[in-house]
Design an enzyme around this catalytic site. Structure first.
Site, PDB file in Angstrom:
ATOM      1  N   TYR A  52       0.836  -1.197   0.000  1.00 25.33           N
ATOM      2  CA  TYR A  52       0.000   0.000   0.000  1.00 25.33           C
ATOM      3  C   TYR A  52       0.875   1.252   0.000  1.00 25.33           C
ATOM      4  O   TYR A  52       1.628   1.500   0.938  1.00 25.33           O
ATOM      5  CB  TYR A  52      -0.928   0.026   1.205  1.00 25.33           C
ATOM      6  CG  TYR A  52      -2.034  -1.020   1.175  1.00 25.33           C
ATOM      7  CD1 TYR A  52      -2.321  -1.731   0.010  1.00 25.33           C
ATOM      8  CD2 TYR A  52      -2.797  -1.288   2.305  1.00 25.33           C
ATOM      9  CE1 TYR A  52      -3.328  -2.688  -0.013  1.00 25.33           C
ATOM     10  CE2 TYR A  52      -3.817  -2.233   2.286  1.00 25.33           C
ATOM     11  CZ  TYR A  52      -4.071  -2.929   1.127  1.00 25.33           C
ATOM     12  OH  TYR A  52      -5.078  -3.867   1.098  1.00 25.33           O
ATOM     13  N   PRO A 216     -16.194  -2.970   0.311  1.00 28.14           N
ATOM     14  CA  PRO A 216     -17.632  -3.150   0.557  1.00 28.14           C
ATOM     15  C   PRO A 216     -18.528  -2.145  -0.140  1.00 28.14           C
ATOM     16  O   PRO A 216     -19.758  -2.273  -0.064  1.00 28.14           O
ATOM     17  CB  PRO A 216     -17.734  -3.021   2.083  1.00 28.14           C
ATOM     18  CG  PRO A 216     -16.581  -2.141   2.465  1.00 28.14           C
ATOM     19  CD  PRO A 216     -15.478  -2.527   1.520  1.00 28.14           C
TER      20      PRO A 216
END
Length: 305
Positions: A52, A216
């Site tokens: 990341y 999500p």
């Protein structure tokens, strides 16, 4: 916020976690506000990965959090390894090297949970077991899990491990539901009956493995959010209807839909917006009905057999 237990471990955490993939885009001051706002909302598990921001997200987090022993005990740190430029790598050497890098960047002595990021078909499970044993013995990692793995991949690894895998991180949103679809459409000749997740949902429930839902709010893999997206009118209309009923945002309703599942799935929310995170965490305090869960599932374009 409600708490859940991670797998068979002794870790009890907030049922919503914060994904830190985009933290490298923030200043130290901005990141500090994001982290402390999350803690105020009951979020105490922070999800990282060595890739990341090229590792910068972990560094920014540690600087912004002003990592010290007392503060460290109030949060749970999770990171992932195994993705390299152009290939995947579950070798003992890479796992150990990656963890050392994450520990240095996060300015901590230990990782609460280490996940292997994407399946490596060249994996030697004996090597993984050796790496995990070394990290556990030296106190550098307390618990282990995987990401994006099917049951047989987990079984192969578990055959050689001396401890339980406690997490499987899988993509799940209201408009990305293959692990649920296949369970509804057993022995059917339609597209949802195609087994894409190899019964990962049921396997994880049977083996007390916590599923963490990544992306999500996304449709596809990197296409973008479905919330407020005019390409998804029906599900957004139903989300808005229920959001008004429960006095929360549509994003909170999308998370409430995931939390309603009895598998106790933990969403990994990646927002770096403090107000949006406050709004989203309100999902922990509502429980939609069975009928409402199915209404949202159908509004997302799913037909029940």
């Amino acid at each position: 916020m409600n708490k859940i237990q991670l797998g068979k471990s002794d870790l009890e955490v907030g049922e919503i976690s914060l994904g830190c993939m985009r933290m490298n885009t923030l200043s130290k001051e901005e990141a500090s506000r994001v982290i402390h706002n999350a803690i105020e909302q009951g979020v105490d598990l922070f999800d990282h990965a060595d890739i990341y921001g090229g590792g910068e997200s972990e560094s920014v987090f540690a600087e912004a959090f002003q990592m010290n022993d007392d503060a460290r005990e109030n949060i749970k740190l999770q990171t992932k390894c195994g993705i390299r430029k152009g290939f995947f790598d579950f070798s003992k050497e890479h796992i150990l090297e990656s963890v050392e890098g994450s520990l240095q960047r996060l300015k901590t002595d230990y990782i609460d949970t280490l996940l292997l990021h994407r399946p490596d078909t060249l994996m030697e499970p004996e090597e993984v077991a050796e790496a995990f044993a070394i990290l556990k013995e030296r106190g550098k990692v307390r618990h282990f899990g995987v990401s994006n793995q099917n049951p047989m991949q987990m079984e192969l690894m578990s055959k050689y491990l001396g401890e339980d895998l406690i997490i499987n991180q899988l993509q799940l949103s209201l408009v990305h539901t293959p692990m649920i679809d296949e369970g509804f459409n057993v022995n059917m000749q339609n597209d949802p009956s195609i087994v894409r997740a190899s019964n990962a949902l049921e396997y994880c429930r049977l083996n007390d493995i916590t599923i963490q839902a990544w992306s999500p709010f996304q449709h596809g893999m990197i296409e973008g959010p479905f919330i407020g997206n005019e390409a998804f009118p029906e599900v957004n209309a139903k989300l808005q209807e229920l959001a008004e009923k429960y006095n929360v945002t549509d994003s909170a309703m999308a998370i409430a839909w995931i939390l309603r599942h009895p598998a106790k799935i933990q969403p990994v929310v990646g927002t770096m917006n403090t107000q949006r995170l406050k709004d989203i965490t309100a999902a922990s305090h509502i429980e939609i009905s069975r009928e409402e869960w199915y209404e949202l599932y159908r509004a997302a374009g799913n037909d029940l057999p």
